[in-house]
Design an enzyme around this catalytic site. Structure first.
Site, PDB file in Angstrom:
ATOM      1  N   VAL A  46     -25.994  33.853 -20.410  1.00  9.89           N
ATOM      2  CA  VAL A  46     -24.542  33.815 -20.618  1.00  9.89           C
ATOM      3  C   VAL A  46     -24.285  33.503 -22.082  1.00  9.89           C
ATOM      4  O   VAL A  46     -24.792  32.509 -22.615  1.00  9.89           O
ATOM      5  CB  VAL A  46     -23.868  32.741 -19.732  1.00  9.89           C
ATOM      6  CG1 VAL A  46     -22.384  32.619 -20.067  1.00  9.89           C
ATOM      7  CG2 VAL A  46     -24.052  33.070 -18.254  1.00  9.89           C
ATOM      8  N   ALA A  64     -24.598  29.738 -25.957  1.00 10.07           N
ATOM      9  CA  ALA A  64     -25.189  30.586 -24.926  1.00 10.07           C
ATOM     10  C   ALA A  64     -26.163  29.753 -24.107  1.00 10.07           C
ATOM     11  O   ALA A  64     -26.502  28.624 -24.486  1.00 10.07           O
ATOM     12  CB  ALA A  64     -25.921  31.761 -25.569  1.00 10.07           C
ATOM     13  N   LYS A  65     -26.601  30.275 -22.997  1.00 10.19           N
ATOM     14  CA  LYS A  65     -27.626  29.594 -22.196  1.00 10.19           C
ATOM     15  C   LYS A  65     -28.268  30.613 -21.282  1.00 10.19           C
ATOM     16  O   LYS A  65     -27.626  31.595 -20.896  1.00 10.19           O
ATOM     17  CB  LYS A  65     -26.997  28.481 -21.345  1.00 10.19           C
ATOM     18  CG  LYS A  65     -27.975  27.422 -20.903  1.00 10.19           C
ATOM     19  CD  LYS A  65     -28.265  26.412 -22.004  1.00 10.19           C
ATOM     20  CE  LYS A  65     -29.262  25.374 -21.562  1.00 10.19           C
ATOM     21  NZ  LYS A  65     -29.336  24.266 -22.541  1.00 10.19           N
ATOM     22  N   GLY A  66     -29.519  30.341 -20.934  1.00  9.89           N
ATOM     23  CA  GLY A  66     -30.214  31.218 -20.005  1.00  9.89           C
ATOM     24  C   GLY A  66     -30.871  30.399 -18.916  1.00  9.89           C
ATOM     25  O   GLY A  66     -31.112  29.197 -19.084  1.00  9.89           O
ATOM     26  N   ASP A  86     -35.566  24.508 -22.797  1.00  9.25           N
ATOM     27  CA  ASP A  86     -34.729  23.578 -22.044  1.00  9.25           C
ATOM     28  C   ASP A  86     -35.614  23.081 -20.901  1.00  9.25           C
ATOM     29  O   ASP A  86     -36.845  23.161 -20.985  1.00  9.25           O
ATOM     30  CB  ASP A  86     -33.454  24.281 -21.541  1.00  9.25           C
ATOM     31  CG  ASP A  86     -32.436  23.304 -20.970  1.00  9.25           C
ATOM     32  OD1 ASP A  86     -31.799  22.577 -21.745  1.00  9.25           O
ATOM     33  OD2 ASP A  86     -32.288  23.239 -19.726  1.00  9.25           O
TER      34      ASP A  86
END
Ligand code: NAD
Length: 423
Positions: free
Chosen positions: A67, A112-114, A153
Site C-alpha cells: 500500500v 507505504a507498507k507491505g 519490519d
C-alpha cells in the site's frame, strides 16, 4: 495472551485507529472534508497472490500487499512485514503512519507498507527466499528507488532486503541498491541501520525525561518485544544507565526489579531463541509486563496491546511506542486521563526510517558515511522532531500524539495544496 493485532473488526482495528487519528488532526487544523478524504485515501494498493512451492513439494498460495498511502512529498517508504495476521487493513494503517512519520522527521518521502500473510517461523529459509522473490516480482511495477523503497519490519530482516534488491536488480539488468534499505553492509547497507530505530527510541525517551528533570539513571524500564527494536533498545537503555527491569518476546517475559543483566540476557537469547528461562529473573507474561511497577513502558512488539482492558493497569508514567500502533484509541484516552505521557510511534520509532533515508542517500550517491556521522545526524533529526512536537504540544495544549499528528498531517497537506490537483 491478547496481543493479536490484525483484527477483522473494521471498527476497532489499526485502520480504524489510524483514521480516527487523522480525523482528530484534521479537526485541530480546520481541514474540510475534501482535504481529509485526500489525506485518508491510500493512493495505490496492490493485492497479490504468491504461489509457494514448499521444500516437501506441497504447493500453497499466500497473499501479499503493498500500500502506498501517500506519495506527495516523495517516493513511498515503509517496511515489509511477514506475519500470519497481516491483512490489507493492517497494511493500510501502517502505510498511513509511515506518511505522517516521514513528514514529522522531515524526510522527502511519502508513506507505504507491505505485508505477506505468513508465519515465518513455520517456513525454511529457502521457502522464505522464494516467497520474498515472488512477492517482489509481483509488485515490481510499483517499486523502485524513485517510487517506493522497502525496509525490514516484523518477521523480515537484512537477508529479505538483499533478496528484494537482487530480484529487482536482475529484472532491471543492473545493480540498484537504492530500491531497499536495511540491507547488509556488503551490498550497500548503512552503518548504524541495525540499531537505528532503537537508538531513536532512546533519544526521544531521554528528551521526554529531560523535560521532567530526569535522566536515564533515574528510571526503570519495561520493554515488550525483544526483536530488532526491543532488544537493541534494552541494551542501549542499560548502557545509558537505566534499569531495564523486564523484557518479553512472543513466548513470555522475564522480570528483575533490580535490573536485568542485558549482556547475559542477549547471550541467553542467542543460545536459546527466547528470553524465557533466563535464570537471573522471574517469569512474567506479556499482559502482566504492561502492568509492572516501572517508570517507562516501551511496547516494541505488535500493535493493539494497550487496550481498554490493559491500559488501566499501566503503572508507568511514560509510554514510549517502539512498536507501530500499540495503543488503541480508547486506551490512549485512558492513559492520558491517568496522566501518562505517551511518546507516539510516529515520533518515537522514526529512527529506523531516518537512517533508512541516510542509507538511500548514500546508495544513490555511492558515497558512504562513517558510523559517527550517521549517529550524530540521527540524534539531530530525532531531537529536532521531538522539539517540534513537544513545543507544539505545550503551545496548543495537545498531547504529544495529537501534536505529532498535526505536524505530520499539516506537512503532507501543504504538499497537496502547493502541488494542486491534476487535472
Ligand atoms: P521483530 O520481528 O524483530 O521482533 C518482534 C518481537 O515481538 C519479537 O521479540 C517477538 O517475539 C515479539 N512478539 C511477536 N508476537 C508477540 C506477541 N503476540 N506478544 C508479545 N511479543 C510478541 O520486529 P521489529 O522489527 O522489532 O518490530 C517490532 C515493532 O516495531 C513493530 O510494530 C514494527 O512495526 C515496529 N517498528 C520496527 C522498525 C524496525 O526498524 N525494525 C521501525 C519502526 C517500527
Amino acid at each position: 495472551m491478547t496481543t493479536t493485532s490484525a483484527t477483522a473488526d473494521r471498527s476497532t482495528g489499526p485502520w480504524a485507529t489510524a483514521l480516527d487519528q487523522l480525523t482528530s488532526a484534521c479537526r485541530v487544523l480546520g481541514y474540510d472534508e475534501g482535504l481529509q478524504a485526500m489525506l485518508a485515501t491510500p493512493r495505490r494498493e496492490m493485492n497479490v497472490a504468491i504461489p509457494l512451492r514448499c521444500d516437501d513439494g506441497r504447493k500453497m498460495i499466500l497473499r501479499g500487499y503493498r500500500v502506498q498511502h501517500n506519495i506527495s512529498r516523495g517516493p513511498g517508504k515503509g517496511g515489509l512485514r511477514f506475519h500470519q495476521d497481516v491483512d490489507l487493513d493492517e497494511v493500510r494503517a501502517l502505510a498511513m503512519w509511515m506518511t505522517w512519520k516521514c513528514a514529522i522527521a522531515d524526510l522527502p518521502y511519502g508513506g507505504a507498507k507491505g505485508g505477506v500473510t505468513i508465519d515465518p517461523l513455520q517456513h525454511t529459509r529457502g521457502e522464505l527466499e522464494r516467497v520474498t522473490r515472488r512477492y517482489t516480482s509481483e509488485i515490481l511495477p510499483i517499486i523502485g528507488p524513485e517510487r517506493d523503497i522497502m525496509a525490514p519490519d516484523m518477521g523480515t530482516g537484512e537477508d529479505t532486503m538483499a533478496w528484494i534488491m537482487d530480484t529487482y536488480s536482475v529484472n532491471q539488468g543492473y545493480t540498484i541498491p537504492g530500491v531497499v534499505t536495511g540491507k547488509p553492509i556488503a551490498v550497500g547497507g548503512s552503518l548504524g541501520r541495525t540499531t537505528a530505530t532503537s537508538a531513536g527510541v532512546v533519544h526521544v525517551t531521554k528528551a521526554a525525561l529531560a523535560d521532567a528533570g530526569l535522566g536515564l539513571a533515574d528510571v526503570r524500564i519495561a520493554i515488550q518485544g525483544f526483536g530488532k527494536v526491543g532488544s537493541h533498545a534494552a541494551s542501549i537503555f542499560a548502557a545509558g544507565g537505566a534499569r531495564v527491569v523486564a523484557v518479553s518476546d512472543m513466548y513470555g517475559g522475564v522480570h528483575n526489579p533490580d535490573g536485568l543483566d542485558l549482556p547475559a540476557l542477549v547471550a541467553h537469547v542467542a543460545a536459546t531463541g527466547s528470553v524465557v528461562g533466563f535464570e537471573r529473573a522471574e517469569p512474567v507474561d506479556n499482559v502482566a509486563l504492561l502492568a509492572l511497577d516501572a517508570d517507562v513502558l516501551v511496547p516494541a512488539a505488535l500493535e493493539g496491546v494497550l487496550t481498554e482492558e490493559t491500559a488501566p493497569t499501566v503503572q508507568a508514567r511514560w509510554v514510549v511506542e517502539g512498536a507501530n500502533g500499540p495503543t488503541t484509541g480508547p486506551a490512549d484516552k485512558i492513559l492520558v486521563d491517568k496522566g501518562v505521557t505517551i511518546v507516539p510511534d510516529i515520533l518515537a520509532n522514526a529512527g529506523g526510517v531516518v537512517v533508512s533515508y541516510f542509507e538511500w542517500v548514500q546508495a544513490n550517491q555511492a558515497y558512504w558515511w562513517t558510523e559517527r556521522e550517521i549517529d550524530d545526524k540521527l540524534e539531530h533529526r530525532m531531537l529536532t522532531a521531538y522539539r517540534d512536537v513537544a513545543d507544539l504540544s505545550r503551545r496548543e495544549n495537545l498531547t504529544l500524539r495529537d501534536a505529532a499528528l498535526v505536524i505530520g498531517v499539516q506537512r503532507v497537506a501543504q504538499a497537496h495544496q502547493i502541488r494542486g490537483l491534476y487535472p
